[in-house]
Enzyme design. Structure first.
Site, PDB file in Angstrom:
ATOM      1  N   LEU A  67      11.075   1.060   7.318  1.00 43.78           N
ATOM      2  CA  LEU A  67      10.587   1.607   6.163  1.00 43.78           C
ATOM      3  C   LEU A  67      11.148   3.113   5.691  1.00 43.78           C
ATOM      4  CD1 LEU A  67       8.114   1.139   4.334  1.00 43.78           C
ATOM      5  CD2 LEU A  67       7.412   3.206   4.937  1.00 43.78           C
ATOM      6  N   LYS A  70       6.692  -1.532   2.096  1.00 41.06           N
ATOM      7  CA  LYS A  70       5.150  -1.649   2.632  1.00 41.06           C
ATOM      8  C   LYS A  70       3.544  -2.072   2.604  1.00 41.06           C
ATOM      9  CE  LYS A  70       2.841   3.191   3.323  1.00 41.06           C
ATOM     10  NZ  LYS A  70       3.141   3.906   4.915  1.00 41.06           N
ATOM     11  N   TYR A  94       1.021  -1.406  -0.403  1.00 38.46           N
ATOM     12  CA  TYR A  94      -0.146  -0.150  -0.471  1.00 38.46           C
ATOM     13  C   TYR A  94       0.743   1.215   0.237  1.00 38.46           C
ATOM     14  CZ  TYR A  94       0.762   0.855   5.448  1.00 38.46           C
ATOM     15  OH  TYR A  94       1.288   1.018   6.436  1.00 38.46           O
ATOM     16  N   GLU A 123      11.564   1.913  14.704  1.00 35.57           N
ATOM     17  CA  GLU A 123      11.134   3.100  13.957  1.00 35.57           C
ATOM     18  C   GLU A 123       9.520   3.461  14.714  1.00 35.57           C
ATOM     19  OE1 GLU A 123       9.751   2.564   9.845  1.00 35.57           O
ATOM     20  OE2 GLU A 123       9.205   0.142  10.344  1.00 35.57           O
TER      21      GLU A 123
END
Ligand code: PDD
Length: 286
Positions: free
Chosen positions: A206, A149, A33, A181
């Protein structure tokens, strides 16, 4: 008012949009996505989001069902149809409806499912800019390809629930003693000499599109940068902490695990970076 959403070539009212129970996105989280923000009716960093989408697809041997130029048209059409001024567009590509539940990939004749929808939201005037966020750390339990992702977001959802239960706004993941993260953002420290520190790209995080733009803008603005990992302990003693994502841009973090960061207020470098990022968005919209 019902949104107009996009499913496999059709614009439909959200109540009329349907996906098969055999869709591999639904059964296996076999889907990727993107979330692209929209400000003043304009897409932010669109081409970079599409480049990352193409990379995610490549890494999973998923084919892009329509060309990037067509994706741009669909985004623009949705902005138009929904009169979207500010918010985001969510795009998802799954490996499609294989007609049954089978772990093996279906034949390449099965077309990927492409879904897009809009989310109207105020992004620029975020009250958290003034108050800052309260963040807690939590164990990293995600898989080892966080650079892709994918829609496999249960661990992120659990981390946000954990933060919520602790009356915090969000959670940062910790793996082998280092912050990777946030549940849906990249993380940064500002050291006492005003150097901005962020974890380098790898399969552990990411590659944020906001991160990419921010690092470029920070460099142009003469802000010192260091790409290296950092521990929660180092973060507790930082001058500032902030995070970045497509929908939050840059937001200050004022406590981590209940410890006040710096003077406990949104930091100068953080607010400067938000300002130059918002300036960049304005330029893109011209
Ligand atoms: N999340 N890291 C993770 C795990 C994320 O989910 C996100 C974005 C980021 C920041 O990437 P970008 O700057 O490209 O938004 C980093 C989106 C916004 C979401 O899932 O809603």
């Amino acid at each position: 008012m019902q949104r107009q959403v996009y499913v496999d070539g059709q614009y439909l009212k959200e109540s009329e949009a349907k996906i098969s129970v055999f869709d591999r996105g639904f059964l296996f989280a076999d889907a990727v996505y993107e979330v692209t923000s929209v400000i003043d009716g304009h897409l932010v960093d669109f081409s970079d989001h599409i480049l990352r989408l193409q990379r995610s697809c490549r890494e999973l041997s998923l084919s892009l069902p329509v060309a990037p130029g067509e994706l741009k048209k669909i985004h623009d059409e949705l902005i138009d149809k929904n009169n979207l001024k500010e918010g985001a567009i969510y795009l998802q590509i799954s490996r499609g409806n294989a007609g049954d539940r089978d772990f093996l990939f279906p034949s390449t004749e099965v077309k990927p499912t492409l879904v897009l929808f809009t989310q109207a939201r105020s992004l620029v005037n975020n009250p958290k800019v003034a108050t800052g966020l309260h963040v807690v750390t939590t164990e990293e339990i995600r898989w080892h390809r966080r650079d892709i992702k994918t829609v496999s977001l249960l661990a992120a959802s659990l981390a946000k629930e954990y933060a919520h239960a602790k009356h915090a706004d969000d959670a940062f993941f910790v793996e082998d003693g280092f912050i990777t993260e946030g549940s849906s953002c990249n993380c940064y420290l500002v050291l006492h000499d005003d150097t901005v520190v962020t974890r380098p790209l790898s399969n552990a995080i990411l590659p944020g599109i906001t991160r990419q733009s921010l690092l470029r803008l920070a460099e142009q603005d003469g802000i010192k940068l260091e790409e290296r990992s950092f521990t929660p302990e180092e973060a507790y003693h930082a001058k500032e902490i902030f995070l970045s994502s497509a929908t939050q841009f840059v937001l200050p973090v004022v406590t981590l695990d209940g410890k006040s960061i710096g003077d406990g207020k949104p930091g100068r470098i953080t607010l400067r970076l938000r300002e130059i990022y918002l300036d960049m968005i304005k330029q893109q919209g011209k």
